[in-house]
Scaffold this motif. Structure first.
Motif, PDB file in Angstrom:
ATOM      1  N   LEU A  24      22.455 -14.463   7.785  1.00 61.09           N
ATOM      2  CA  LEU A  24      22.143 -13.462   8.796  1.00 61.09           C
ATOM      3  C   LEU A  24      23.068 -12.259   8.691  1.00 61.09           C
ATOM      4  N   ASP A  25      22.624 -11.159   9.273  1.00 60.70           N
ATOM      5  CA  ASP A  25      23.445  -9.961   9.382  1.00 60.70           C
ATOM      6  C   ASP A  25      24.271 -10.093  10.652  1.00 60.70           C
ATOM      7  N   ARG A  26      25.568 -10.181  10.498  1.00 60.97           N
ATOM      8  CA  ARG A  26      26.472 -10.356  11.648  1.00 60.97           C
ATOM      9  C   ARG A  26      26.409  -9.171  12.600  1.00 60.97           C
ATOM     10  N   TYR A  27      25.901  -8.058  12.137  1.00 57.70           N
ATOM     11  CA  TYR A  27      25.878  -6.833  12.928  1.00 57.70           C
ATOM     12  C   TYR A  27      24.486  -6.484  13.431  1.00 57.70           C
ATOM     13  N   ALA A  28      23.654  -7.505  13.592  1.00 54.75           N
ATOM     14  CA  ALA A  28      22.289  -7.265  14.086  1.00 54.75           C
ATOM     15  C   ALA A  28      21.821  -8.460  14.903  1.00 54.75           C
ATOM     16  N   GLY A  29      20.842  -8.235  15.740  1.00 47.60           N
ATOM     17  CA  GLY A  29      20.175  -9.303  16.471  1.00 47.60           C
ATOM     18  C   GLY A  29      21.093 -10.081  17.394  1.00 47.60           C
ATOM     19  N   TRP A  30      20.699 -11.328  17.624  1.00 52.66           N
ATOM     20  CA  TRP A  30      21.473 -12.214  18.489  1.00 52.66           C
ATOM     21  C   TRP A  30      22.852 -12.496  17.917  1.00 52.66           C
ATOM     22  N   CYS A  31      22.934 -12.548  16.616  1.00 51.21           N
ATOM     23  CA  CYS A  31      24.224 -12.802  15.974  1.00 51.21           C
ATOM     24  C   CYS A  31      25.253 -11.769  16.452  1.00 51.21           C
ATOM     25  N   LEU A  32      24.868 -10.513  16.444  1.00 48.99           N
ATOM     26  CA  LEU A  32      25.752  -9.445  16.921  1.00 48.99           C
ATOM     27  C   LEU A  32      26.111  -9.661  18.390  1.00 48.99           C
ATOM     28  N   VAL A  33      25.110  -9.987  19.210  1.00 57.37           N
ATOM     29  CA  VAL A  33      25.348 -10.209  20.640  1.00 57.37           C
ATOM     30  C   VAL A  33      26.383 -11.306  20.852  1.00 57.37           C
ATOM     31  N   PHE A  34      26.218 -12.433  20.157  1.00 55.69           N
ATOM     32  CA  PHE A  34      27.142 -13.549  20.346  1.00 55.69           C
ATOM     33  C   PHE A  34      28.545 -13.201  19.870  1.00 55.69           C
ATOM     34  N   TRP A  35      28.661 -12.508  18.737  1.00 58.48           N
ATOM     35  CA  TRP A  35      29.985 -12.132  18.245  1.00 58.48           C
ATOM     36  C   TRP A  35      30.648 -11.127  19.183  1.00 58.48           C
ATOM     37  N   GLN A  36      29.856 -10.231  19.776  1.00 58.62           N
ATOM     38  CA  GLN A  36      30.441  -9.255  20.701  1.00 58.62           C
ATOM     39  C   GLN A  36      30.844  -9.904  22.018  1.00 58.62           C
ATOM     40  N   ARG A  37      30.000 -10.775  22.551  1.00 60.09           N
ATOM     41  CA  ARG A  37      30.259 -11.369  23.867  1.00 60.09           C
ATOM     42  C   ARG A  37      31.339 -12.443  23.838  1.00 60.09           C
ATOM     43  N   ASP A  63      16.796 -14.854  14.689  1.00 61.65           N
ATOM     44  CA  ASP A  63      17.330 -13.865  13.746  1.00 61.65           C
ATOM     45  C   ASP A  63      16.908 -14.204  12.325  1.00 61.65           C
ATOM     46  N   LEU A  64      16.969 -15.490  11.985  1.00 56.53           N
ATOM     47  CA  LEU A  64      16.560 -15.922  10.646  1.00 56.53           C
ATOM     48  C   LEU A  64      15.094 -15.577  10.412  1.00 56.53           C
ATOM     49  N   ALA A  65      14.262 -15.793  11.410  1.00 57.56           N
ATOM     50  CA  ALA A  65      12.837 -15.469  11.288  1.00 57.56           C
ATOM     51  C   ALA A  65      12.641 -13.970  11.081  1.00 57.56           C
ATOM     52  N   ALA A  66      13.439 -13.162  11.772  1.00 55.06           N
ATOM     53  CA  ALA A  66      13.316 -11.710  11.635  1.00 55.06           C
ATOM     54  C   ALA A  66      13.712 -11.238  10.243  1.00 55.06           C
ATOM     55  N   VAL A  67      14.697 -11.894   9.654  1.00 57.23           N
ATOM     56  CA  VAL A  67      15.205 -11.469   8.343  1.00 57.23           C
ATOM     57  C   VAL A  67      14.443 -12.118   7.185  1.00 57.23           C
TER      58      VAL A  67
END
Length: 141
Positions: A24-37, A63-67
């Motif tokens: 996944l892209d750490r700077y996009a989607g839910w992944c980004l949200v979780f890393w920021q929060r 996120d995986l489905a989106a990518v």
């Protein structure tokens, strides 16, 4: 828990989670949200100190489905669910786990009440803002 001391089920899930995040892209989607929060919480999950809630895993699968497409996420789902369940069972069987979960529930219930109060306040403000200016200055009738 040090990496070499992780129970097998926790190690397997942690490895699986790392593999999922690597795709996944750490700077996009839910992944980004979780890393920021909650960066500390994400690190705890990746180090095997605690499993993430299932809804976090589901969101990462979105996120995986989106990518990589829905088929990639669908293929990943059964293994992720099984590994998560096994790792969670290990954590829930630890001494003191019941108190830890109870404390976490208390925090979440407090946050839920705060969110409900905040929503009610915002709803009142929205309703007041929607009234014509003359109606705002007169007492409610």
């Amino acid at each position: 828990m040090a990496a070499e001391q992780l129970p097998d089920a926790v190690r397997e899930f942690t490895d699986h989670l790392r593999g999922l995040l690597a795709r996944l892209d750490r700077y996009a989607g839910w992944c980004l949200v979780f890393w920021q929060r909650d960066p500390d919480g994400m690190r705890a999950c990746l180090e095997g100190r605690e499993p993430p809630p299932w809804d976090v895993v589901e969101s990462l699968l979105q996120d995986l489905a989106a990518v990589h497409g829905p088929a990639a996420a669908e293929a990943e789902l059964p293994r992720a669910r099984a590994l998560h369940a096994e790792a969670t069972a290990v954590f829930d069987a630890r001494p003191g786990a019941r108190q830890t979960l109870s404390d976490r529930l208390d925090v979440m219930l407090r946050e839920q009440r705060y969110a409900a109060d905040r929503r009610a306040g915002l709803t009142r403000r929205l309703a007041a803002a929607a009234r014509p200016p003359a109606a705002r200055n007169s007492p409610p009738g």
